[in-house]
Structures are given as C-alpha cells and as structure tokens.
Design an enzyme around this catalytic site. Sequence first.
Site, PDB file in Angstrom:
ATOM      1  N   LYS A 122      43.541  32.996  43.695  1.00 56.12           N
ATOM      2  CA  LYS A 122      44.175  33.212  44.477  1.00 56.12           C
ATOM      3  C   LYS A 122      43.332  34.144  45.730  1.00 56.12           C
ATOM      4  CE  LYS A 122      48.302  35.504  43.894  1.00 56.12           C
ATOM      5  NZ  LYS A 122      47.317  35.733  42.553  1.00 56.12           N
ATOM      6  N   THR A 161      40.348  35.098  45.734  1.00 56.85           N
ATOM      7  CA  THR A 161      39.228  34.044  45.794  1.00 56.85           C
ATOM      8  C   THR A 161      39.000  33.082  47.011  1.00 56.85           C
ATOM      9  OG1 THR A 161      38.173  34.501  43.855  1.00 56.85           O
ATOM     10  CG2 THR A 161      37.082  33.051  45.046  1.00 56.85           C
ATOM     11  N   ARG A 194      45.806  43.565  48.473  1.00 56.47           N
ATOM     12  CA  ARG A 194      46.391  45.208  47.307  1.00 56.47           C
ATOM     13  C   ARG A 194      44.759  45.292  47.257  1.00 56.47           C
ATOM     14  NH1 ARG A 194      49.735  42.462  43.287  1.00 56.47           N
ATOM     15  NH2 ARG A 194      48.455  40.770  43.652  1.00 56.47           N
ATOM     16  N   LYS A 232      42.484  41.350  33.020  1.00 55.55           N
ATOM     17  CA  LYS A 232      42.493  40.509  33.992  1.00 55.55           C
ATOM     18  C   LYS A 232      40.704  40.652  35.008  1.00 55.55           C
ATOM     19  CE  LYS A 232      45.450  39.496  38.073  1.00 55.55           C
ATOM     20  NZ  LYS A 232      44.168  39.067  38.642  1.00 55.55           N
ATOM     21  N   ALA A 251      53.005  42.494  40.646  1.00 51.44           N
ATOM     22  CA  ALA A 251      54.126  41.369  41.087  1.00 51.44           C
ATOM     23  C   ALA A 251      55.047  40.809  39.910  1.00 51.44           C
ATOM     24  CB  ALA A 251      53.461  40.287  41.663  1.00 51.44           C
ATOM     25  N   PHE A 306      50.702  36.814  41.451  1.00 52.07           N
ATOM     26  CA  PHE A 306      50.827  35.912  41.121  1.00 52.07           C
ATOM     27  C   PHE A 306      51.313  34.786  41.485  1.00 52.07           C
ATOM     28  CE2 PHE A 306      50.985  39.940  37.771  1.00 52.07           C
ATOM     29  CZ  PHE A 306      50.123  39.216  36.985  1.00 52.07           C
ATOM     30  N   PHE A 338      36.257  22.621  40.884  1.00 55.93           N
ATOM     31  CA  PHE A 338      35.353  23.125  39.670  1.00 55.93           C
ATOM     32  C   PHE A 338      34.818  21.660  39.238  1.00 55.93           C
ATOM     33  CE2 PHE A 338      38.389  26.574  38.440  1.00 55.93           C
ATOM     34  CZ  PHE A 338      37.736  26.905  37.316  1.00 55.93           C
ATOM     35  N   TRP A 398      34.072  29.762  46.119  1.00 55.08           N
ATOM     36  CA  TRP A 398      33.752  30.191  45.322  1.00 55.08           C
ATOM     37  C   TRP A 398      32.436  30.213  45.029  1.00 55.08           C
ATOM     38  CZ3 TRP A 398      30.942  29.560  40.878  1.00 55.08           C
ATOM     39  CH2 TRP A 398      30.541  30.315  39.653  1.00 55.08           C
TER      40      TRP A 398
END
Length: 555
Positions: free
Chosen positions: A71, A73, A94, A105, A273, A301, A381, A409
Amino acid sequence: MKTDVEIAQSAQMQDIRLIAEKLAISEDELELYGKYKAKISLDAWQRVKNRENGKLVLVTAINPTPAGEGKTTTSVGLADAFHKQGKKVAVALREPSLGPCFGLKGGAAGGGYAQVVPMEDINLHFTGDFHAITTAHNLLAAVIDNHIQQGNALDIDVRRVVWKRVLDLNDRALRHVVIGMGGKAHGVPRETGFDITVASEMMAILCLASDLEDMKKRLGEIVVAYTRDGRAVRAKELNVTGALTLLFKDAIKPNLVQTLEGTPAFIHGGPFANIAHGCNSVMATKFALKFADVVVTEAGFGADLGAEKFLDIKCRFAGIHPDAVVIVATVRALKMHGGMDKKDLGQVNMEALERGMQNLEKHIENIQKFGLPAVVAINAFPTDTKEELDFVEAACNKRGAEVALSEVWAKGGEGGLKLAEKVEAAMAKPNDFHFMYEVEQSVEEKITAIAREIYGADGITFTDAAKKQLAEIKELGFDKMPVCMAKTQYSLSDDATKIGRPTGFTVTVRELRISAGAGFIVALTGNILTMPGLPKKPAAENMDIDNDGKITGLF
C-alpha cells in the site's frame, strides 16, 4: 536486485529547500533538520489557508496477508507517476513506528523504487515526533501517580486509573505490570501496564488537532482515571496541560521529505489502524492540499480498518473527503485469501483466486457505499499470468471499479503511469460522499453499522464488561462521538483465521474505552492487543551499522 535500504542509500537526494520550492514553500517557512528533512512552520498555514484544496486520493488495500500487498509503495509510486506527468503533487504518509520496524513487519517508507527518503532516518528517530508523544504521555502518567502519592486531592480510585504508560517498541512483558513497589517513599502500589506509543491517545490527538491551541484543549479533555464515586477525571484537573502542550511545540509541525524521484512527501503522525485510527495528521494532509494540486495519502491495513476510520473519523473532523480511492491488491494475496498456502502461490489456481477475489469485491462495495469511486491497483509480481490478471480485471469491472497494473516497486513512477491515468479519470467523476453513521446515533447503532455494512457481520454482541462500560459511557455523556474499532487486520471479521469474505458471524465487543481528547470511543474486539510482542526471530537480528555509518538489514 538491491535491497530497499541499498536502493535508498544509492539515491541522489535533492536539498530539501529545492523540494519545498516545487510546492512554492519558502525557505523562511522551513525549519531544517539537516539537508534532507524539514518541518514546515505553522506560520505557512496563515498564508495558504484560504486557497482552494487540491484533489485528494486515498490509497487503501484488501485485508493484508503474509504474501504482501504494498500500500505505501503504491502510494509513493502513484505520486511519482503524477509528478512524472508534470503535476504539482505531494504524498502524505504516516511516520513508521519502531515497534514493527524492529519486529516482524519492518519499516513503512515504501519499497523498491517507490520509497520516501532518507529511508533510514524516516524509519528510525526521524525528527523526534514519537519521542515527544512518548515523553508527554509518560509525563501525564507520572503526574497522576505523584498526585495520588501527595494526598490524592481528587479522590482518584487507584483501581481505576486508565492512563497507562507507553513505549515505542514491541514488548509483551510490559503489558501488565505492578508499580509503586518498595515502600511508602516509592509510590502507591497498583496494577497498570504499557501500550505501544502509536496506541497512545496523544498520538491520535496529534493527528486530529487543527493547531496548537486545539491540541492543548484536546489534551486537557483526556480521561485519565475515575474517582471513588465514579466521576471521570480529566487531564486538565492535574494542571499540566500547558506542560504537555509544550512538549508538542515542534512535533505538531508537519515534516517534509522526498521520494526517490524528488516528489514532495509530508510524513507526520503514525497511529496503527488496527488499534487506533490509522491515518497521518490532519494538519499534514490539509497543508498538502493547499500546496499541491493532487495529494496522495494512505490509511493503514485493509479498507475495513484504515479507510473506514479515515472516512468516518478523520474526514468528519477535518471537513475533507477523497475524490477517489485506490484499493491495492496482489494476485498472490488474493489466492492466499482463497485458501492457498504461501509456498504454492507461484502456481496458477483459478479456483483459489476466485474464492479470494471475494475479499477484494467486498472492499470495492464498501468504498462505493461511502459514495466514492474506486480504482483497483494490482501490484505486479513476476509469477502473475495473463489469465489471472484478466480474471481480476473483469471481476472488478463487473462491480464498477477500474483496474490498473502497478509496477512501481520495480519501475518507480514510470510503473504507475497507467494507474495515474485511471485515478485521474476517477477523480473527475462526481461523488456522493457520506458517512457510514451519524454521531448522534447510539454507540450500539454506530458499531452495528460498521459491523454489518463494512465487515459483513450479522450483528454485534457485548461482553458483560463491555455492557457495564457502555452504560457508564452513556451516563457520563460520552456516547455522541465517532467509534474507532480495534480489530484484527487479517480478516473482515474479528477472527483472524476467517480469511476471504466470511459470512454468518457476529462481532464481539469485549471492551470500550473513552478517548475524549481525541474525540472518539475505542471498541476493542477479538484478542487485539495495544502492546504487540516480538516474533521468534525479530527483524532487529538482521540489522547492523558499520564504522562508516552504513546501515544494513533495515527494510
């Protein structure tokens, strides 16, 4: 392929004053933290407050899985794509917490070639905002215990002090502690505990306050304890709101950094969140909307948590709303929601994809329930096949959402151009934004609206303890505030094992907490914790720094 930190370290960053120039922010309005970081003076608001707002794009996601979604990224890459198109754009995010950074994480500065930099600083101490929150929170805790020790003039019930202490690390051993041991000179013994800093009500206040004066007022309204006859004790009764506000004199100012491609980035505040409202500060978002024509922001999230709170809490307080919403998903994560094992995700399994697609479909429906247009970003991907991607696009289109493949990415802004085109078209559409509930409704009605409409639950139940707290909230007059749901991020339900789109469940509210300063009621469900623990192998074990100051292992 280079690691995230290696990519960030090889970036040719621009002087932060040049980044500010892109938004017509003068050097006099910057407070420099070295060459690449700055805070924006609150005086700048007076110059721009009457300007028309730019367009606002909210980035959210499906329920997260171990397969990853991306998210932040996507948020960074989308902003870079708009920047590449020549638009006056900013991204508003944030600040990362040290807890997940050293835990499981990792950081929260994006990934690959869609990152905000200086990545190491942003993921570590940054400009000290979290330290200010931790210190102010613990100052209030110390003052409470000192008040009890020095005669307890407010008649505080030591069994009902609700203000804990905080630490910005994952430390399960501090969840439940006894303090004041060692005799009369060392305080009054009582049970308490620690939360992680991002769960502090002061974090929420920092992110919802409109200015320093509003922050002072909100800090004074914090309910810290109850008297022996049941009256709520506010922080202002301890006569330290001035001192608390003093600790926020710099932390309240939004931070300005940049992406790898030189896009201005506002990074400020960092509530989780799943236990808080999960959005960057109102001030940073409002600053960005005045300085930029397009602002990309994110909420933590899945859309059932961060986006719902962004829309029902942040937008309500700030008087803003998104012009479009991006929902991030991956084919791999959708297959995992369909029951596939992580090790098998490289294989084509259309049945699992079809089952997992129901999770994304629910999030599309939810965004549309708020009256907003949705665009789905499929994070690419190498294992994705045309058959799988075509299936996802067709299913999304059927539900009224456009789809774009995102390759930010690997390619940075160039990989987000198709997504930017779809988002720009969505922003041009009229929307009928509205809240999921009204604050005048009862607490039960507000929680029921979220549970039924957003989670897909049949209804809600309250434990006996929560029923007593609910009655007290009504009696004390705190019931006409928004609700901040504390729920697992892994499922639409309150049970982390129920992946995909569960049905036939009820949401159990086990505890209700009053956050009168922030202006909402926290409803805790399931086994959600406000102080996480470290995993068996913390990310911290892989980190190092050499004699030249080069950091490795940060991600």
